[in-house]
Scaffold this motif. Structure first.
Motif, PDB file in Angstrom:
ATOM      1  N   PHE A  36       0.835  -1.217   0.000  1.00 28.53           N
ATOM      2  CA  PHE A  36       0.000   0.000   0.000  1.00 28.53           C
ATOM      3  C   PHE A  36       0.868   1.265   0.000  1.00 28.53           C
ATOM      4  CE2 PHE A  36      -3.344  -2.859   1.801  1.00 28.53           C
ATOM      5  CZ  PHE A  36      -4.357  -2.564   0.909  1.00 28.53           C
ATOM      6  N   GLU A  37       1.933   1.212   0.765  1.00 27.06           N
ATOM      7  CA  GLU A  37       2.787   2.403   0.860  1.00 27.06           C
ATOM      8  C   GLU A  37       3.412   2.740  -0.489  1.00 27.06           C
ATOM      9  OE1 GLU A  37       6.703   2.312   3.089  1.00 27.06           O
ATOM     10  OE2 GLU A  37       5.574   3.660   4.380  1.00 27.06           O
ATOM     11  N   ALA A  38       3.961   1.719  -1.126  1.00 28.25           N
ATOM     12  CA  ALA A  38       4.740   1.972  -2.334  1.00 28.25           C
ATOM     13  C   ALA A  38       3.864   2.204  -3.558  1.00 28.25           C
ATOM     14  CB  ALA A  38       5.697   0.798  -2.590  1.00 28.25           C
ATOM     15  N   LEU A  39       2.736   1.496  -3.634  1.00 23.41           N
ATOM     16  CA  LEU A  39       1.919   1.592  -4.845  1.00 23.41           C
ATOM     17  C   LEU A  39       0.751   2.557  -4.703  1.00 23.41           C
ATOM     18  CD1 LEU A  39       3.406  -1.349  -5.191  1.00 23.41           C
ATOM     19  CD2 LEU A  39       1.800  -1.507  -7.088  1.00 23.41           C
ATOM     20  N   VAL A  40       0.329   2.824  -3.480  1.00 22.95           N
ATOM     21  CA  VAL A  40      -0.823   3.708  -3.298  1.00 22.95           C
ATOM     22  C   VAL A  40      -0.425   5.028  -2.650  1.00 22.95           C
ATOM     23  CG1 VAL A  40      -3.090   3.963  -2.209  1.00 22.95           C
ATOM     24  CG2 VAL A  40      -2.372   1.717  -3.100  1.00 22.95           C
TER      25      VAL A  40
ATOM     26  N   ASP B 270      -9.985   7.538  -9.007  1.00 24.25           N
ATOM     27  CA  ASP B 270     -10.353   6.180  -9.431  1.00 24.25           C
ATOM     28  C   ASP B 270      -9.118   5.290  -9.520  1.00 24.25           C
ATOM     29  OD1 ASP B 270     -12.935   6.907  -9.500  1.00 24.25           O
ATOM     30  OD2 ASP B 270     -13.137   6.897 -11.694  1.00 24.25           O
ATOM     31  N   ALA B 271      -8.050   5.866 -10.028  1.00 26.64           N
ATOM     32  CA  ALA B 271      -6.817   5.087 -10.137  1.00 26.64           C
ATOM     33  C   ALA B 271      -6.353   4.637  -8.756  1.00 26.64           C
ATOM     34  CB  ALA B 271      -5.723   5.913 -10.823  1.00 26.64           C
ATOM     35  N   ALA B 272      -6.390   5.550  -7.812  1.00 31.63           N
ATOM     36  CA  ALA B 272      -5.958   5.206  -6.459  1.00 31.63           C
ATOM     37  C   ALA B 272      -6.893   4.172  -5.854  1.00 31.63           C
ATOM     38  CB  ALA B 272      -5.904   6.456  -5.590  1.00 31.63           C
ATOM     39  N   ARG B 273      -8.175   4.342  -6.075  1.00 34.30           N
ATOM     40  CA  ARG B 273      -9.136   3.372  -5.525  1.00 34.30           C
ATOM     41  C   ARG B 273      -8.914   1.976  -6.130  1.00 34.30           C
ATOM     42  NH1 ARG B 273     -13.517   5.303  -2.758  1.00 34.30           N
ATOM     43  NH2 ARG B 273     -14.823   3.565  -3.451  1.00 34.30           N
ATOM     44  N   ALA B 274      -8.614   1.948  -7.397  1.00 35.75           N
ATOM     45  CA  ALA B 274      -8.338   0.648  -8.028  1.00 35.75           C
ATOM     46  C   ALA B 274      -7.112  -0.009  -7.401  1.00 35.75           C
ATOM     47  CB  ALA B 274      -8.133   0.829  -9.538  1.00 35.75           C
ATOM     48  N   LEU B 275      -6.119   0.803  -7.082  1.00 30.21           N
ATOM     49  CA  LEU B 275      -4.914   0.244  -6.485  1.00 30.21           C
ATOM     50  C   LEU B 275      -5.178  -0.209  -5.048  1.00 30.21           C
ATOM     51  CD1 LEU B 275      -2.319   2.749  -7.932  1.00 30.21           C
ATOM     52  CD2 LEU B 275      -2.321   0.260  -8.296  1.00 30.21           C
ATOM     53  N   ILE B 276      -6.044   0.530  -4.333  1.00 28.50           N
ATOM     54  CA  ILE B 276      -6.383   0.103  -2.972  1.00 28.50           C
ATOM     55  C   ILE B 276      -7.120  -1.242  -3.029  1.00 28.50           C
ATOM     56  CG2 ILE B 276      -7.799   0.639  -0.947  1.00 28.50           C
ATOM     57  CD1 ILE B 276      -7.189   3.636  -1.551  1.00 28.50           C
ATOM     58  N   GLU B 277      -8.015  -1.347  -4.007  1.00 28.56           N
ATOM     59  CA  GLU B 277      -8.724  -2.628  -4.134  1.00 28.56           C
ATOM     60  C   GLU B 277      -7.732  -3.753  -4.458  1.00 28.56           C
ATOM     61  OE1 GLU B 277     -11.607  -2.816  -7.288  1.00 28.56           O
ATOM     62  OE2 GLU B 277     -12.872  -4.218  -6.158  1.00 28.56           O
TER      63      GLU B 277
END
Lengths: 383, 383, 383, 383
Positions: C47-51, C117-124
C-alpha cells in the motif's frame, strides 16, 4: 646420471599409458582426478615452463595455446583451464600430446650438456615431479574405471597373492630425534629443514593392516558405530553412504588395477580415507603414528618395507601437513610446489605399489585431505 | 566455590541474553551458528543429561521431547534435531526455556550438597562448557545481526578506543618445554597430557596485529594477490568474494557488538579466518607461531595479555588440532566433548573480549576450521 | 464498500497472526516461504509503495530503510533483501511492524475520501493482494511448524469431520466456451482478456479426491511405481525420498493447522504436488482437467463448491500458467504482479480452506511450480 | 521404402560421427548432453530392445552388459547407467560400438522381409528416433567443443552467408483450426490426436529473428534490464552471468559447427533459451506465437521455410508441452517415449540446420526446458 633419470622417467610415463586407449586416456571421473593424457601433457609442460623457457636460449613453446591447458596450479605462470574440465579436452589428441613430449624431450636433450646447476636442479625436480604424476595416473585411471559398470582391468594378469608376516609391535624408546631429509640425494623442499623432534616412547606395528583384519572391522559393524569415528568422518560416512573401502564390492570381491579379484586377506588394505584409518585404529585399541614416529621407527629392525613392489600402500599418519620449523618456499614458481598446500591435509608416509622405484624415502611426505580415498592408502598401527 | 562458579555462570548466560528480544534469540544465520535461545537450553540440557540424570536420584527430565532438540552432537545420548534447523524451533518459547533453566538450577541446588566427586567434576565441566557457549552466543548473534541490513547493535554504547603498545619482538631461546595443563585447577581433557616439546629458538610479537596494520594489507591489494595465500585460502577468497575482514564495511567502518563504528586502528583485527591470518603474515614477512611456541612464549615479560576485557582476540596458530601424546578421551558421553573434533581444524590460543573472565588459560586450546571467520579471531606474528 | 473491504482485510491479517508468538512470526522454513511478520509488513509496504507514495500528497515513508526489507519482487521499486534471508530479520520487531500497519492504515484512511479512481483501483488491488498473503501466511506457518519435532498446532481445536458426497462424473458437452473474467467486480489481470476456447466433450468429477482414496494409492505402491509418474515427478520422488503427502506421518496420522490428527478419509487430500496429482490420476485411470475444462464445468449442477470453509483445496489443472490471448501486463510496477511468472508453473483452480471468503472466483488462476507441495492443493479428476 | 529409410538413417549417423576422433566421440560436457559414441550405441540399443528382442526369434543380445549402459530413460526396460556419467564409458570403445551397430543392422536386415506390421512400425519409429539423436549428436558435440579453449571446428569449411528476406507480418484470420498430424505418413504420438483449436486473429513474422536484430537487443542493454524478462529468466541471467547468446564470443564473433566465424547479421539467431526469446520479443514490442498459431500460419504464403539446409532454427513457442485432448501414451516401453516429459518444457516448432531432411513436419513438436540454450533454437515473432 641425470640423463638416465630423465630418460627412464619419461619413458616410464609412456609405458604406463600404453595399456590405455585414446578414450581411456581422456577419462576424468572427478575434479580431484585428471586424465592420463593430461598427466602426459602436464609433466611436459612442467619441463617447458620451468626449465626450457628460462634456461634454453631460443626455445620455442610447442603451442602457445597449450600452457593454459596444462598448467596445473601455478598462479605465477598464467591462467589455467578449470581443473574439473580437464576431461573435456578431446583436443589436443593423444598423438599430439605425444608429439609434445618428443618436442620437449628433444629440447631437454639439447639443453642437458650445457645446463647450469640451477637448470640441472630443475630437471631433477621435473623428473621427481613426473614420478609423482605416474602414481596419480594409475590411481586416477583406476578411479575412472571403477565408474564404468564393466569394471575394466588396467592390467589383467593377476599378481601373486600377498604374504603378510605375523603382526608384532616394535618398540621405540623415544628421545630427541632428527627429522627430515639428510641432504644426500634429491628431496622435495617440504622434507626440510632437518630439525629435532622430541618423542615419547612408543610402539609401532611391524607391518600394515591387512584386508583380512579390515574385513573383521567391517563385519563387526565398524561403519555403523559413530563412536569409533571422528566427527567429520562420521558425517562423511553418512553423507556418502560408505559401507566398506572404496573398491570393495558388495559380493566380497575387490576391484583394482587387475580388475575384480577375490579379496586377498594378507594384502594391505588400501583406498582408505584418513577417517577410515582412524576408525579402524580406534576399534583395534590402537592409534595412528605421527609422521615423526613413523620416520623414527622406519629404521627399526623388522619394520617392513613401505613399498612392496606388488602390495605396498601409503600409511596415513596422525600429523597434519604443516611446514617444518624454518621452512621457506623457494622464490618463483617452484615455491608454489608444496608450501601452499600446507593446511587441511594429513601426511602419509611410506610408498605404494604405484610409487615408482626409487621415488620415496623415509623422509618423504605425501599428503591428501582426510576424506580422500582413491589412493593406495592404508595404515600401520601405533600405540 | 563450585556453588559460586555455578551460580555466576548460570546468571551470566541469562545476562548475556538480556539485550535480545524473543525474535533475536531465535536467529540462526548459518548452520555453524546457533540461536541464543538454543544456547540457553543446550547448556541446561548438558547439566540435565550428564549430571542430573545419572547423579540425582529421582530427577525428572523437564520435558521428554526436549533432549532431542537440545543435544548438540552426543551420539551416545540419542538422536538429535538437525543442526541447520535450530532456528526453526519457535517452540519451546524463550520463556519456557528460561523455565527449563530454573528447573535445572533447582535440581543442581538439590544435588550440590550431596554430590560425589564425580558429580562435582561434571558440574564444573558443565560450567566451563556453559562459558564456552557464552562466547558463542555473542559471536553467533553478531553474525545474525550482520545479516540484517539494519545492522542492529547488541550493546549500543561505544567502548573506549584501544591503545596498542608499540610492536616489539620477544625472543625465546627454544629448548625442551613442558606443554599442557599443569594440573592445578580445571582444564579440558584436550589440554593434556602434559608433555615435553622441543622448540627451536624463535621470536614472537608482544601484541596482536592491529586493524591499522591489517588495513595496510587490504590497501596493498592483499586480497588480490594469490601468491600470498594458501591454496585453499585463495580458492575461498575467490569463491566467496572476500575483499576484507567479515565485518569491515565498504565505507571503511566496522560492524561489531556496538553496531557500526569507525575502524579503530589500534584495536586488534578480529573476525579473521586462518587463511587471512596466514596471508597477512606472509605479506608481513613473518609467520604464525605454533601453539607450542605460543604457550612457551606466554610467560615472557612483555607478552601482552591475551584477553583484554574490551579488545582481546583469539590468535590463530600454525598447529592443527591434534591429540597430545597419550591423549585418551574419557569413557562415556564426556569422551565426545573434544577428541572427535581433532582433524581439519587449527588451534587458536589466548582468549577474546567475548571470553568470560577466568575461562581461558595459557594451556587452553580453542579450535576452528581454517575458513571460519565469525569468531573474535586475529593473529600474533612470529618469526 | 472499498472502505469495508480495506478495514476487514487489514483486520483479518492481524487476526490470523494473533495465535503466533513473536518467535513463530519470524519463522522461515524454506526460501519459498516467508515469515508471518514479513507478510504483515510486506502487505503494508505494498500500500505504501503503490498507493500512498504516488497518490497521497505529503505522505512520509514510515522508515526509509524498510522498503528494501519488504519489497518482494518488484524490480521497478528498488533493491530487495534476499528472499531466503527474510527469516533473519529479527528487527524490526513484530510490534514495530504492527506500528507500520497502523501508520499505513491511518494514511489510507486519510486518502480514501479523496482518492482518484486510479488510487481506488490500487487500494482494491492491495486488498486482494493482502488476501493472497493471508493464505500464504497460513501455509507458510504450517510448513514452519512441520519442521519442529514438537509439531505445534496453529489452532488446536479440531474441526468437524468432513463429509464427502459419493463420487460422480459430470458430463460437459464441450463447444466454444467463454473463458476469463466477465468484468463484474474485481479480478486480477491474469484472468483476462476474456476469450473463447474450443473444448471437446469431457467428464469431470463432482468432488475432490479424498484422503481415503489417496491412501489407497499410497498403499498400492504408488510412490514406488515409476510408470505412473511424469519423468520430472519420478526424479523428484527419488531425490526427495517422497513416500506420502507432505504432512502425512509415518503412523498414519496427518499434521495440519489443528496439529496432528487422525487421517480423515472423507477430507480432500491436500499438500500435494502437481506430480503427485498426476500420478494419482494415472493410477485411477483418469486425468487432470485443463483450467478451461474446470472453468467451464464449474457451473454444472452438482459441481461441489471449490472452497469448503473447513475442507476445501485448490485443484491442480493440466494447464500451464500462460498469458491469455491479448494479455498485456499493465505499465509500471503493477505490471510485475502476474505476467512475469508465466512460465514453469501449473494453474490451480478453486480455492481452499485457507482462502479468505470472497477472494476466489471461477475465473481465478492460482499457480505454483509442479513440485510445490506446501499449499492446500489437491485434485479433481477428469476423463 | 522402409528399407531405404533404415539404411539411409543408419548410414547418416555414422557419417555425422566421421569427423570425430575417438576422444571427441566420448565427450560429455554436461548432464543434459551425451557423447557421440553413446548416441551411436543408444540408437542401436533402441532397435535391439524394442524391435529385435520382441520380434526376431532367436535374436542374441550383442552383449548382455550393454543394455544397462545404453538404455536412456525407459523404466520398463531395466536399470540404467547414470546419465551424467555417460562420458565415463571409455569402454566399450568406439570400434566396439560400431561392431554393435553392424550386429544390429544385420539382424534388422534378417527381420525386415518377414516383419509384421507391428515390427515395421517400430522400425520406422526407430529410424525417426535415430534422426532425433542425429540432431542431438551435433548439438552435444558443439557444446562439448565450446568448452575447449581451442574451440575446434566440427566442420571447418565456412558456409555461404545467409540471406534474410525483409521482415513482414503475415496476417491470419483465426477461427477454428485443425491441429495435429493428419495421419499421412509417420508422426510421433505427441502430434495427435488431431483436434480443433479456436484461434483469435493474429499476425506472425514471415521469417526468424536474425543475428543482426538480436545484436541490437544486446547492444541496447537487453541483458541488463530486468523488466524485459520473465522472473525465472532474470534469475537465470543473474545466476549464470548471461550477457549474450551461448556461443557469441566477447569479441563479436560466433562459435558454431564451422568454428569461430564473424557474426552473420542475416543468419537466424540460434542457441537461445526460451527466456531470451521472450525477452527479445518483449523488447521488440511483440510476442512469441503459440504452437497452434505457428502450425496454422505455417501454410500461409510467404511463411519462410523452417529448416533452411544451412541456416534454419527451431522456434520457441508460447505453449508448454502438454498432451493434446484425448492423448494416451501407448502401452509398453514405447509409451515412455513422449508422454512422461509433458511438464515444465516449452514447445519448439519448425526445424533446424541440424535436423535431418524429411524429419520435421508442420505438426512436429520439439520441446526443451525454458533455460535450455544449446540447441539450434531461435524465434519467430507474432503479435
Amino acid at each position: 646420471m641425470l640423463t638416465d633419470l630423465l630418460r627412464t622417467t619419461r619413458a616410464r610415463t609412456l609405458a604406463l599409458a600404453a595399456p590405455l586407449s585414446n578414450e581411456d586416456a581422456q577419462l576424468q571421473s572427478m575434479p580431484d582426478a585428471s586424465p592420463a593424457k593430461w598427466h602426459l601433457a602436464h609433466t611436459s609442460w612442467f619441463f617447458e615452463a620451468l626449465v626450457l623457457q628460462p634456461h634454453l636460449p631460443g626455445y620455442c613453446v610447442f603451442d602457445e595455446r597449450w600452457p593454459r591447458l596444462f598448467n596445473s596450479y601455478y598462479e605465477s605462470l598464467g591462467p589455467r583451464h578449470a581443473r574439473p574440465q580437464r576431461g573435456l579436452l578431446s583436443r589436443p589428441s593423444l598423438d599430439e600430446v605425444k608429439g609434445y613430449r618428443r618436442h620437449v624431450d628433444a629440447a631437454l636433450a639439447d639443453l642437458l650438456p650445457f645446463a647450469s646447476d640451477a637448470a640441472r636442479a630443475l630437471i631433477e625436480l621435473g623428473c621427481h615431479h613426473e614420478q609423482q604424476h605416474q602414481e596419480l595416473l594409475l590411481t586416477d585411471i583406476l578411479h575412472a574405471f571403477s565408474c564404468n559398470p564393466l569394471l575394466p582391468a588396467y592390467q589383467p594378469q593377476r599378481p601373486e597373492p600377498a604374504r603378510a608376516p605375523a603382526q608384532a609391535w616394535l618398540k621405540h624408546p623415544g628421545g630427541v630425534i632428527d627429522i627430515g631429509h639428510t641432504g644426500a640425494g634429491f628431496a622435495f623442499d617440504n622434507e626440510g629443514p632437518r630439525h629435532r623432534v622430541l618423542l615419547e616412547a612408543f610402539e609401532i606395528s611391524n607391518r600394515l593392516v591387512t584386508c583380512g583384519e579390515y574385513a573383521d572391522f567391517v563385519a563387526a559393524g565398524g561403519y555403523r558405530e559413530p563412536l569409533l569415528w571422528l566427527s567429520d568422518g562420521w558425517a562423511t560416512v553418512q553423507a556418502q553412504g560408505w559401507q566398506r573401502p572404496l573398491y570393495w564390492q558388495q559380493d566380497g570381491s575387490v576391484f583394482g588395477l587387475h580388475g575384480v579379484q577375490a579379496l586377498d586377506p594378507d594384502a594391505p588394505v588400501t583406498q582408505l580415507s584418513f577417517y577410515e584409518a582412524c576408525a579402524f585404529a580406534e576399534w583395534a585399541g590402537a592409534r595412528l603414528p605421527t609422521e615423526f614416529e613413523w620416520e623414527a621407527a622406519s629404521i627399526l629392525p623388522g619394520f617392513e618395507q613401505a613399498a612392496d613392489p606388488a602390495w605396498g600402500a601409503w600409511q596415513w599418519t596422525r600429523s597434519d601437513y604443516a611446514p617444518y620449523p624454518g621452512f621457506k618456499p623457494a622464490a618463483g614458481a617452484v615455491g608454489e610446489y608444496n608450501g601452499k598446500f600446507m593446511v587441511g591435509q594429513q601426511v602419509l608416509r611410506g610408498g605404494s605399489l604405484a610409487t615408482p622405484a626409487g621415488h620415496a624415502r623415509p623422509s618423504y611426505r605425501n599428503f591428501f585431505p582426510p576424506a580422500a580415498r582413491w589412493q593406495f592408502s592404508g595404515l600401520r598401527l601405533a600405540r
